[in-house]
Design an enzyme around this catalytic site. Structure first.
Site, PDB file in Angstrom:
ATOM      1  N   GLY A 177      -3.976 -10.225   7.607  1.00  0.00           N
ATOM      2  CA  GLY A 177      -5.016  -9.970   6.621  1.00  0.00           C
ATOM      3  C   GLY A 177      -5.319 -11.205   5.802  1.00  0.00           C
ATOM      4  N   GLY A 178      -6.601 -11.405   5.545  1.00  0.00           N
ATOM      5  CA  GLY A 178      -7.044 -12.588   4.808  1.00  0.00           C
ATOM      6  C   GLY A 178      -7.585 -12.284   3.434  1.00  0.00           C
ATOM      7  N   GLY A 179      -7.274 -11.095   2.896  1.00  0.00           N
ATOM      8  CA  GLY A 179      -7.736 -10.729   1.564  1.00  0.00           C
ATOM      9  C   GLY A 179      -6.923 -11.376   0.470  1.00  0.00           C
ATOM     10  N   GLU A 198     -10.588   1.346  -1.967  1.00  0.00           N
ATOM     11  CA  GLU A 198      -9.953   2.410  -1.193  1.00  0.00           C
ATOM     12  C   GLU A 198     -10.174   3.793  -1.799  1.00  0.00           C
ATOM     13  OE1 GLU A 198      -8.559   2.276   1.668  1.00  0.00           O
ATOM     14  OE2 GLU A 198      -7.430   0.434   1.984  1.00  0.00           O
ATOM     15  N   ARG A 224     -10.670  -3.096  -8.352  1.00  0.00           N
ATOM     16  CA  ARG A 224     -11.912  -2.835  -7.612  1.00  0.00           C
ATOM     17  C   ARG A 224     -12.380  -1.393  -7.810  1.00  0.00           C
ATOM     18  NH1 ARG A 224      -9.648  -5.510  -2.124  1.00  0.00           N
ATOM     19  NH2 ARG A 224      -7.808  -4.499  -2.956  1.00  0.00           N
ATOM     20  N   LYS A 284      -3.595   6.739  -7.016  1.00  0.00           N
ATOM     21  CA  LYS A 284      -4.050   6.190  -8.310  1.00  0.00           C
ATOM     22  C   LYS A 284      -5.456   5.600  -8.217  1.00  0.00           C
ATOM     23  CE  LYS A 284      -3.416   1.889  -6.849  1.00  0.00           C
ATOM     24  NZ  LYS A 284      -4.368   0.752  -6.830  1.00  0.00           N
TER      25      LYS A 284
END
Length: 341
Positions: free
Chosen positions: A11-13, A282, A256, A192
């Site tokens: 993953g590149g986040g 998410e 986010r 959450k």
């Protein structure tokens, strides 16, 4: 320190990038897999990830690649830092390079729609790994990149997994606590996000501090009620992956999911809010999945149900708030330990 271990981050986040650099700072050989050739070249040549952490200098020892089989086949420890919607697909792409002795850690805070699967369940079902765990907690990637003091939780029913991750990531500004409640920690991270959207909406509407406190506290009660119905330990929600993660995501504009909720509270549609974010939130998908699952299981979740109505049935926010305030006034703390005799 077991510095001979090879670490791979899929993953590149922002969070995956921060974890890769922490492990490299601690002396480990680190490979970071990304889909994007341009971004991989930038990490290798400039030690920057301009898309997600533009002001962060990545450790020189982190080497980026777009070859997933090469990245995983030489790894002893693999962090899967992939959003839940693409998680299973990436795991499938990596499958041929995986071994039973590898430690595999999910950092994703979401739920797969097909089968209502947590990411650890995907790892257990679709990889040969005998050492599966999750990493969760109040971990805003930008603050970690700034080396602000942060704590996280590694959860696994396997002591080797817990100890290995504590060795790889623990440092002066990143503290790693351990838990054996794998699903409780993972559900805390996923659930959450729902309430961060609610909190963002409330902030945009200008609610008072009493209201914010009530919202966070009742969110904790609701998410733990659902998790316990799924088999989690209620005490897990008093820790970093429960109340800790809930507080930070319900309070910070760096979250986010909070930003999506704030945009909706300002009058934007769900699509407009998500598009303006430019990253995966998410919680949007989690609201739909959890609302449907709670109805199926008969778990009382007025906040999640109300948010579902706002996001997917265009109900006004004020109507949902009214419903919350006129709902049944039941017990404050539901999970009470038995008295010691």
């Amino acid at each position: 320190m077991t510095d001979k271990l090879a670490v791979t981050v899929l993953g590149g986040g922002s969070f995956g990038t921060a974890l890769a650099s922490i492990a490299a700072d601690n002396g480990y050989t680190v490979t970071q897999w990304l889909r994007d050739d341009t971004l991989a070249d930038e990490i290798n040549e400039k030690k920057r990830n301009s898309r997600y952490l533009p002001d962060y200098v990545i450790n020189d020892k982190v080497q980026a690649t777009t070859d997933v089989l090469s990245a995983v086949s030489r790894a002893d420890v693999i962090f899967v830092a992939i959003p839940s919607k693409a998680f299973a697909r990436v795991v499938e792409q990596a499958h041929q390079g995986l071994r039973p002795d590898q430690v595999m850690i999910s950092t994703a805070k979401g739920i797969q729609e097909d089968g209502f699967l947590l990411m650890s369940e995907i790892l257990k079902r679709h990889t040969p790994s005998q050492h599966v765990g999750v990493l969760s907690g109040p971990n805003l990637a930008k603050e970690i990149a700034q080396k602000q003091m942060t704590a996280t939780v590694v959860a696994s029913d396997d002591a080797l997994t817990r100890e290995t991750i504590q060795d790889i990531l623990g440092c002066s500004y990143f503290r790693v606590y351990a838990s054996n409640d794998l699903y409780g920690v993972e559900l805390g991270g996923a659930l959450k996000n729902i309430y961060a959207i609610a909190s963002g909406m409330a902030s945009a509407l200008g609610v008072g501090e009493n209201t914010k406190s009530m919202l966070i506290t009742r969110s904790l009660a609701e998410m733990s009620r659902f998790a316990v119905a799924m088999g989690a330990n209620p005490m897990t929600f008093l820790g970093l992956s429960g109340v800790g993660d809930l507080i930070v995501t319900c309070s910070s504009p760096l979250s986010r999911n909070y930003r999506v909720g704030f945009a909706i509270g300002q009058g934007k549609t769900l699509d407009e809010a998500v598009d303006s974010l430019g990253q995966v939130a998410e919680g949007v998908n989690t609201i739909r999945l959890v609302r449907n699952k709670s109805q199926e299981m008969g778990v009382y979740m007025p906040l999640a149900s109300g948010l579902y109505e706002v996001l997917f049935n265009q109900q006004p926010v004020q109507k949902v708030i009214h419903g919350l305030m006129t709902a049944e006034q039941s017990t404050d703390v539901e999970f009470v330990l038995p008295r010691q005799v």
